[in-house]
Enzyme design. Sequence first.
Site, PDB file in Angstrom:
ATOM      1  N   TYR A 204       0.761  -1.182  -0.083  1.00 26.21           N
ATOM      2  CA  TYR A 204       0.084   0.222  -0.137  1.00 26.21           C
ATOM      3  C   TYR A 204       0.908   1.186   0.056  1.00 26.21           C
ATOM      4  O   TYR A 204       1.610   1.404   0.716  1.00 26.21           O
ATOM      5  CB  TYR A 204      -0.801   0.048   1.301  1.00 26.21           C
ATOM      6  CG  TYR A 204      -2.000  -1.144   0.981  1.00 26.21           C
ATOM      7  CD1 TYR A 204      -2.974  -0.934   0.446  1.00 26.21           C
ATOM      8  CD2 TYR A 204      -1.572  -2.450   1.531  1.00 26.21           C
ATOM      9  CE1 TYR A 204      -3.754  -2.235   0.129  1.00 26.21           C
ATOM     10  CE2 TYR A 204      -2.398  -3.565   1.506  1.00 26.21           C
ATOM     11  CZ  TYR A 204      -3.586  -3.459   0.871  1.00 26.21           C
ATOM     12  OH  TYR A 204      -4.453  -4.296   0.674  1.00 26.21           O
ATOM     13  N   SER A 205       0.814   2.224  -0.884  1.00 24.00           N
ATOM     14  CA  SER A 205       1.308   3.552  -1.141  1.00 24.00           C
ATOM     15  C   SER A 205       0.919   4.210   0.177  1.00 24.00           C
ATOM     16  O   SER A 205      -0.090   4.229   0.928  1.00 24.00           O
ATOM     17  CB  SER A 205       0.835   4.286  -2.243  1.00 24.00           C
ATOM     18  OG  SER A 205       0.965   3.564  -3.361  1.00 24.00           O
ATOM     19  N   CYS A 372      -0.196   7.273 -11.141  1.00 23.15           N
ATOM     20  CA  CYS A 372      -0.551   6.177 -10.105  1.00 23.15           C
ATOM     21  C   CYS A 372      -1.988   5.886 -10.172  1.00 23.15           C
ATOM     22  O   CYS A 372      -2.778   6.719 -10.311  1.00 23.15           O
ATOM     23  CB  CYS A 372      -0.007   6.511  -8.607  1.00 23.15           C
ATOM     24  SG  CYS A 372      -0.239   5.290  -7.543  1.00 23.15           S
ATOM     25  N   GLU A 412       3.382   3.922 -11.191  1.00 24.18           N
ATOM     26  CA  GLU A 412       2.994   2.977 -10.349  1.00 24.18           C
ATOM     27  C   GLU A 412       1.584   2.486 -10.214  1.00 24.18           C
ATOM     28  O   GLU A 412       0.743   3.380  -9.771  1.00 24.18           O
ATOM     29  CB  GLU A 412       3.339   3.551  -8.848  1.00 24.18           C
ATOM     30  CG  GLU A 412       3.045   2.654  -7.726  1.00 24.18           C
ATOM     31  CD  GLU A 412       4.321   2.516  -6.561  1.00 24.18           C
ATOM     32  OE1 GLU A 412       5.089   1.830  -7.041  1.00 24.18           O
ATOM     33  OE2 GLU A 412       3.811   3.117  -5.606  1.00 24.18           O
ATOM     34  N   TYR A 414      -1.368  -0.699 -10.686  1.00 28.44           N
ATOM     35  CA  TYR A 414      -1.512  -1.946 -10.114  1.00 28.44           C
ATOM     36  C   TYR A 414      -3.072  -2.650 -10.376  1.00 28.44           C
ATOM     37  O   TYR A 414      -3.744  -1.542 -10.657  1.00 28.44           O
ATOM     38  CB  TYR A 414      -1.452  -2.033  -8.506  1.00 28.44           C
ATOM     39  CG  TYR A 414      -1.763  -0.955  -7.691  1.00 28.44           C
ATOM     40  CD1 TYR A 414      -2.962  -0.842  -7.215  1.00 28.44           C
ATOM     41  CD2 TYR A 414      -0.964   0.452  -7.491  1.00 28.44           C
ATOM     42  CE1 TYR A 414      -3.519   0.239  -6.314  1.00 28.44           C
ATOM     43  CE2 TYR A 414      -1.664   1.166  -6.902  1.00 28.44           C
ATOM     44  CZ  TYR A 414      -2.852   1.275  -6.354  1.00 28.44           C
ATOM     45  OH  TYR A 414      -3.290   2.384  -5.651  1.00 28.44           O
TER      46      TYR A 414
END
Length: 414
Positions: A204-205, A372, A412, A414
């Site tokens: 988790y960012s 992101c 980034e 996902y």
Amino acid sequence: MNAPLPAQVLKQHLIDPEICIRCNTCEETCPVDAITHDSNNYVVDPDICNGCMACVPPCPTGSIDNWRLMVRSEAYSVQEQFGWEELPKEKALPVVDDAAAPSSDEASDVLAQPAAQTTFTLPGASVPPWSAAHPYVNLYTHKAPMTATVVGNYRVTGADTESDIHHIVLDFGELPFPVLEGQSIGILPPGVDAQGRPHHARQYSLASPRDGERAGYNNLSLTVKRVTEDHGGVAAHGVCSNYLCDLAKNDTVQVIGPFGHTFLMPNHPRANLIMICTGTGSAPMRAMTERYRRRIDTGENGKLMLFFGARTERELPYFGPLMKLPRDFIDINLALSREPGQPKRYVQDLIRDRAGQVRELLADRNTCIYVCGLKGMEVGVLDALRDVTMQGGQDWSILHDMLRREGRLHFETY
Ligand code: FAD
């Protein structure tokens, strides 16, 4: 008396199972499908890997960057690697007599010439901006995780929407957990998977800046979306996201990390940030924006330009606080794809709409770009950046190369 040197020496690529957080980034990145996994480990097939290194920069932990000089016929098989709990010790290569030994140049030729090397270009940089602060990584691992205490957990999307996103604050008490904006942490959910093995960590960012969710406190925040269906829309119960979203104040969580050494913000005065995100991809953007907000009166800040996509305003995490930020502090562009009565807009549409300002920022070498969110956004964003650049009469491939080389374009997803 010495054994002859085998005809082929292999620089075997291995993944350290003690550090790997099973995030799947390497497997997704590998252009020749040499990386695979079972429920225990991510491994590299020595018969397929061509040493192209494409998987190395995106790995958040560095566990991917392990190599052993092996006699090719004795290379560790995929099956052997699946069973590992740790990397095997380095073995010495068989010794050769001088006459049979290749020169060091020949030996390095053997190593440097994997079969049919594929060149692979990452969409973003594999280095941080030149002025980024030095990050700490892998301070806490699977074998020695850190225990954090939940000090806050609340929903940041409209209660009537399907998108259940939580802002979760974790406190580390007296123990050090140094982080930078753009880094992530790993959470070890309790319990075991279908094979009876402990669940692997999920990443988790950080949503808070380096000096804490509350400035000067040893805490950080996360932005977590409760996964109730898989990427194809089929009902699914996300192990870690549901665990996190259901945590109560004073519960404890096992944390590993921090991770990430490239998706970092510049640290020099008057650096500009273009931030492009969807959904929980807003977490690192919140962290960076908050870092700038806390020093708003110092005169150090460059420009902030945000492109933020969601289906509706009520599904935008942190919508309220975001809209309260001064307009001369941050240039906010919201792309809503399902707002009733409004045309569908995506982040790439708004990048094109704001071509002039985007070009102006791109022309400034103090500008870094961060993307992101959903994996699918990469292509759309790159196309939009290419279009605005070319409209300005510039060659995108030259600019794109420069942005990557200078650590100024980061993805980034996902
Ligand atoms: P799982 O139990 O692992 O998966 C359940 C099912 O849902 C599977 O079928 C799986 O394919 C599917 N699935 C997995 N992830 C998603 C998803 N995001 N959307 C829809 N379906 C999914 N997540 C955040 O919420 N906030 C973050 O800030 C964040 N940062 C990340 C940073 C990095 C670098 C990476 C690699 C991932 C990040 N993630 C973030 C994703 C996160 O690590 C988990 O993958 C996600 O929370 C799902 O985990 P889970 O255990 O709940 O689901």
